[in-house]
Motif scaffolding. Sequence first.
Motif, PDB file in Angstrom:
ATOM      1  N   PHE A   1      43.866  61.775 -12.574  1.00 18.19           N
ATOM      2  CA  PHE A   1      43.933  60.343 -12.289  1.00 18.19           C
ATOM      3  C   PHE A   1      42.588  59.944 -11.678  1.00 18.19           C
ATOM      4  CE2 PHE A   1      45.131  56.904  -9.236  1.00 18.19           C
ATOM      5  CZ  PHE A   1      45.390  55.945 -10.186  1.00 18.19           C
ATOM      6  N   ALA A   2      41.921  58.983 -12.262  1.00 21.42           N
ATOM      7  CA  ALA A   2      40.623  58.529 -11.765  1.00 21.42           C
ATOM      8  C   ALA A   2      40.424  57.071 -12.141  1.00 21.42           C
ATOM      9  CB  ALA A   2      39.504  59.380 -12.356  1.00 21.42           C
ATOM     10  N   ILE A   3      39.543  56.422 -11.424  1.00 23.66           N
ATOM     11  CA  ILE A   3      39.225  55.029 -11.713  1.00 23.66           C
ATOM     12  C   ILE A   3      37.962  54.994 -12.563  1.00 23.66           C
ATOM     13  CG2 ILE A   3      38.594  52.798 -10.740  1.00 23.66           C
ATOM     14  CD1 ILE A   3      40.207  53.539  -8.269  1.00 23.66           C
ATOM     15  N   GLU A   4      38.081  54.422 -13.732  1.00 24.85           N
ATOM     16  CA  GLU A   4      36.945  54.327 -14.648  1.00 24.85           C
ATOM     17  C   GLU A   4      36.166  53.046 -14.382  1.00 24.85           C
ATOM     18  OE1 GLU A   4      38.963  54.479 -18.373  1.00 24.85           O
ATOM     19  OE2 GLU A   4      39.590  56.552 -18.080  1.00 24.85           O
ATOM     20  N   GLY A   5      34.852  53.114 -14.572  1.00 27.77           N
ATOM     21  CA  GLY A   5      34.015  51.925 -14.465  1.00 27.77           C
ATOM     22  C   GLY A   5      33.611  51.534 -13.063  1.00 27.77           C
ATOM     23  N   LEU A   6      33.857  52.386 -12.087  1.00 24.44           N
ATOM     24  CA  LEU A   6      33.577  52.066 -10.690  1.00 24.44           C
ATOM     25  C   LEU A   6      32.159  52.514 -10.326  1.00 24.44           C
ATOM     26  CD1 LEU A   6      35.044  50.991  -8.140  1.00 24.44           C
ATOM     27  CD2 LEU A   6      35.544  53.368  -7.589  1.00 24.44           C
ATOM     28  N   SER A   7      31.289  51.566  -9.969  1.00 26.18           N
ATOM     29  CA  SER A   7      29.928  51.929  -9.574  1.00 26.18           C
ATOM     30  C   SER A   7      29.274  50.813  -8.769  1.00 26.18           C
ATOM     31  CB  SER A   7      29.066  52.237 -10.800  1.00 26.18           C
ATOM     32  OG  SER A   7      28.745  51.053 -11.494  1.00 26.18           O
ATOM     33  N   ASP A   8      28.228  51.183  -8.066  1.00 24.55           N
ATOM     34  CA  ASP A   8      27.415  50.215  -7.348  1.00 24.55           C
ATOM     35  C   ASP A   8      26.553  49.468  -8.362  1.00 24.55           C
ATOM     36  OD1 ASP A   8      28.503  51.412  -5.113  1.00 24.55           O
ATOM     37  OD2 ASP A   8      26.699  52.553  -4.621  1.00 24.55           O
ATOM     38  N   SER A   9      26.148  48.259  -8.007  1.00 25.79           N
ATOM     39  CA  SER A   9      25.271  47.490  -8.898  1.00 25.79           C
ATOM     40  C   SER A   9      24.405  46.555  -8.068  1.00 25.79           C
ATOM     41  CB  SER A   9      26.088  46.696  -9.923  1.00 25.79           C
ATOM     42  OG  SER A   9      26.888  45.730  -9.265  1.00 25.79           O
ATOM     43  N   ALA A  10      23.288  46.151  -8.658  1.00 24.64           N
ATOM     44  CA  ALA A  10      22.372  45.235  -7.982  1.00 24.64           C
ATOM     45  C   ALA A  10      21.662  44.373  -9.014  1.00 24.64           C
ATOM     46  CB  ALA A  10      21.347  46.017  -7.163  1.00 24.64           C
ATOM     47  N   ASN A  11      21.285  43.177  -8.591  1.00 19.32           N
ATOM     48  CA  ASN A  11      20.546  42.245  -9.440  1.00 19.32           C
ATOM     49  C   ASN A  11      19.517  41.524  -8.579  1.00 19.32           C
ATOM     50  OD1 ASN A  11      22.386  42.348 -11.895  1.00 19.32           O
ATOM     51  ND2 ASN A  11      23.807  41.783 -10.283  1.00 19.32           N
ATOM     52  N   LEU A  12      18.338  41.355  -9.130  1.00 19.07           N
ATOM     53  CA  LEU A  12      17.286  40.593  -8.469  1.00 19.07           C
ATOM     54  C   LEU A  12      16.726  39.614  -9.477  1.00 19.07           C
ATOM     55  CD1 LEU A  12      15.454  40.063  -6.039  1.00 19.07           C
ATOM     56  CD2 LEU A  12      13.934  41.852  -6.924  1.00 19.07           C
ATOM     57  N   VAL A  13      16.730  38.336  -9.120  1.00 16.64           N
ATOM     58  CA  VAL A  13      16.294  37.285 -10.035  1.00 16.64           C
ATOM     59  C   VAL A  13      15.232  36.426  -9.351  1.00 16.64           C
ATOM     60  CG1 VAL A  13      17.015  35.277 -11.390  1.00 16.64           C
ATOM     61  CG2 VAL A  13      18.591  37.200 -11.079  1.00 16.64           C
ATOM     62  N   ALA A  14      14.110  36.257 -10.017  1.00 15.98           N
ATOM     63  CA  ALA A  14      13.081  35.313  -9.579  1.00 15.98           C
ATOM     64  C   ALA A  14      13.054  34.191 -10.606  1.00 15.98           C
ATOM     65  CB  ALA A  14      11.726  36.005  -9.495  1.00 15.98           C
ATOM     66  N   PHE A  15      12.945  32.953 -10.127  1.00 14.72           N
ATOM     67  CA  PHE A  15      12.983  31.845 -11.074  1.00 14.72           C
ATOM     68  C   PHE A  15      12.087  30.692 -10.626  1.00 14.72           C
ATOM     69  CE2 PHE A  15      16.551  31.394  -8.170  1.00 14.72           C
ATOM     70  CZ  PHE A  15      16.472  30.075  -7.760  1.00 14.72           C
ATOM     71  N   PHE A  16      11.760  29.861 -11.608  1.00 15.23           N
ATOM     72  CA  PHE A  16      10.995  28.639 -11.371  1.00 15.23           C
ATOM     73  C   PHE A  16      11.610  27.554 -12.243  1.00 15.23           C
ATOM     74  CE2 PHE A  16       7.658  25.677 -12.720  1.00 15.23           C
ATOM     75  CZ  PHE A  16       7.229  25.216 -11.479  1.00 15.23           C
ATOM     76  N   GLU A  17      11.922  26.420 -11.627  1.00 19.09           N
ATOM     77  CA  GLU A  17      12.477  25.290 -12.375  1.00 19.09           C
ATOM     78  C   GLU A  17      11.863  24.004 -11.853  1.00 19.09           C
ATOM     79  OE1 GLU A  17      16.725  25.245 -12.542  1.00 19.09           O
ATOM     80  OE2 GLU A  17      16.830  27.240 -13.437  1.00 19.09           O
ATOM     81  N   ASN A  18      10.862  23.511 -12.606  1.00 24.78           N
ATOM     82  CA  ASN A  18      10.189  22.290 -12.202  1.00 24.78           C
ATOM     83  C   ASN A  18       9.262  21.843 -13.323  1.00 24.78           C
ATOM     84  OD1 ASN A  18       9.660  20.206 -10.451  1.00 24.78           O
ATOM     85  ND2 ASN A  18       8.815  21.488  -8.821  1.00 24.78           N
ATOM     86  N   PHE A  19       8.963  20.543 -13.343  1.00 27.51           N
ATOM     87  CA  PHE A  19       7.999  19.980 -14.295  1.00 27.51           C
ATOM     88  C   PHE A  19       8.373  20.269 -15.749  1.00 27.51           C
ATOM     89  CE2 PHE A  19       5.538  21.362 -10.488  1.00 27.51           C
ATOM     90  CZ  PHE A  19       5.409  20.103  -9.905  1.00 27.51           C
ATOM     91  N   GLY A  20       9.659  20.342 -16.052  1.00 28.20           N
ATOM     92  CA  GLY A  20      10.113  20.608 -17.408  1.00 28.20           C
ATOM     93  C   GLY A  20      10.194  22.087 -17.762  1.00 28.20           C
TER      94      GLY A  20
END
Length: 160
Positions: A50-69
């Motif tokens: 018996f085990a849990i599938e799909g269990l893991s740590d995760s991380a996301n880093l997003v840099a963005f710019f939204e201006n002048f179109g």
Amino acid sequence: VPVNQRSAELDGWEFNVQHMFGDSGFGLAANYTLVDSNLAYDNHDRGEQFAIEGLSDSANLVAFFENFGWSVRAAYNWRDEFLSDRFDGTGLPNPVYTEEYGQLDVNASYDVTDSLTVMAEVINLTDETQRVHGRAQNQALFVTQSGPRYMIAARYKFGQ
């Protein structure tokens, strides 16, 4: 088909932050998810477990710019190794692990007019390799390196 078998404990923390740098249009978003369970798959046990599938740590880093179109976004997404299946397709209880994986995606768009937008996107810019293994890391079951995927597009809105 998933079925309820036994109970298990899951603990986790999610940390998330998003920051805009004034009215510059520049911003950052980051999150980290840390999960743990009272279950662990024992690679030395050859019986069904018996085990849990799909269990893991995760991380996301997003840099963005939204201006002048402009709308520009770079995102790095990472996921730690996890048990993806308890059976490897042979009919026997052999574990399948998806190894740690991260990739960088970048997209940009520009509003040429109120009706016309042009876009470009690259998925997996750094050409990362995905790898799946069995009981031991040197037992590769699946390895793929699909390369970066590129997309360019234009969108036009009629009748505004």
